[in-house]
Scaffold this motif. Sequence first.
Motif, PDB file in Angstrom:
ATOM      1  N   SER A   5       2.048  10.368 -11.169  1.00  0.00           N
ATOM      2  CA  SER A   5       3.369  10.408 -12.028  1.00  0.00           C
ATOM      3  C   SER A   5       3.413   8.983 -12.935  1.00  0.00           C
ATOM      4  CB  SER A   5       4.422  10.173 -11.053  1.00  0.00           C
ATOM      5  OG  SER A   5       4.600   9.172 -10.502  1.00  0.00           O
ATOM      6  N   GLU A   7       5.717   6.890 -12.970  1.00  0.00           N
ATOM      7  CA  GLU A   7       5.948   5.814 -12.318  1.00  0.00           C
ATOM      8  C   GLU A   7       4.874   5.288 -11.443  1.00  0.00           C
ATOM      9  OE1 GLU A   7       9.175   8.736 -13.195  1.00  0.00           O
ATOM     10  OE2 GLU A   7       7.498   8.996 -11.791  1.00  0.00           O
ATOM     11  N   VAL A   8       3.893   6.027 -11.032  1.00  0.00           N
ATOM     12  CA  VAL A   8       2.824   5.542 -10.392  1.00  0.00           C
ATOM     13  C   VAL A   8       2.067   4.692 -11.374  1.00  0.00           C
ATOM     14  CG1 VAL A   8       0.703   5.876  -9.033  1.00  0.00           C
ATOM     15  CG2 VAL A   8       3.130   6.753  -8.349  1.00  0.00           C
ATOM     16  N   ALA A  10       2.859   3.451 -14.295  1.00  0.00           N
ATOM     17  CA  ALA A  10       3.556   1.950 -14.872  1.00  0.00           C
ATOM     18  C   ALA A  10       3.573   1.086 -13.709  1.00  0.00           C
ATOM     19  CB  ALA A  10       5.000   2.794 -14.673  1.00  0.00           C
ATOM     20  N   ALA A  11       3.723   1.318 -12.415  1.00  0.00           N
ATOM     21  CA  ALA A  11       3.595   0.414 -11.464  1.00  0.00           C
ATOM     22  C   ALA A  11       2.325  -0.279 -11.286  1.00  0.00           C
ATOM     23  CB  ALA A  11       4.017   1.207  -9.897  1.00  0.00           C
ATOM     24  N   HIS A  14       1.636  -2.240 -14.403  1.00  0.00           N
ATOM     25  CA  HIS A  14       2.421  -3.608 -14.333  1.00  0.00           C
ATOM     26  C   HIS A  14       1.777  -4.722 -13.312  1.00  0.00           C
ATOM     27  CE1 HIS A  14       6.204  -6.345 -13.561  1.00  0.00           C
ATOM     28  NE2 HIS A  14       5.838  -6.243 -12.644  1.00  0.00           N
ATOM     29  N   ARG A  73      -2.463   7.512  -4.716  1.00  0.00           N
ATOM     30  CA  ARG A  73      -2.430   6.275  -4.995  1.00  0.00           C
ATOM     31  C   ARG A  73      -3.036   5.078  -4.446  1.00  0.00           C
ATOM     32  NH1 ARG A  73       3.514   3.415  -6.015  1.00  0.00           N
ATOM     33  NH2 ARG A  73       2.701   1.552  -7.074  1.00  0.00           N
TER      34      ARG A  73
END
Length: 98
Positions: A5, A7-8, A10-11, A14, A73
Amino acid sequence: MPSFSPEVVAAVLHHMNDDHRDDNLLIARAFGDRAAESATMVDLSEHEGRWTYTVGGEEHPLGVPWTTTISERAEIRREIVVIYDRACAELGLEPRPH
């Protein structure tokens, strides 16, 4: 369809770009250009991690394949550690403990 995703991704980006800048540069020097001055992880897929690195003010793309296709992940961390260890070996450096 992407395996991870937004979000994954991006994490992970980051974390790599805030906490592992030196590792990004080491990976860029090992698999891109020994003269790399900076590097940023910019994306990942089930097949590879992607970075950009800078030499002489010019940005270059770099894709480094994982050792296997990944879909979870937790596998991302494992594969980045494998790439980091390979980069250390390529550059003749002792990897830090994980």
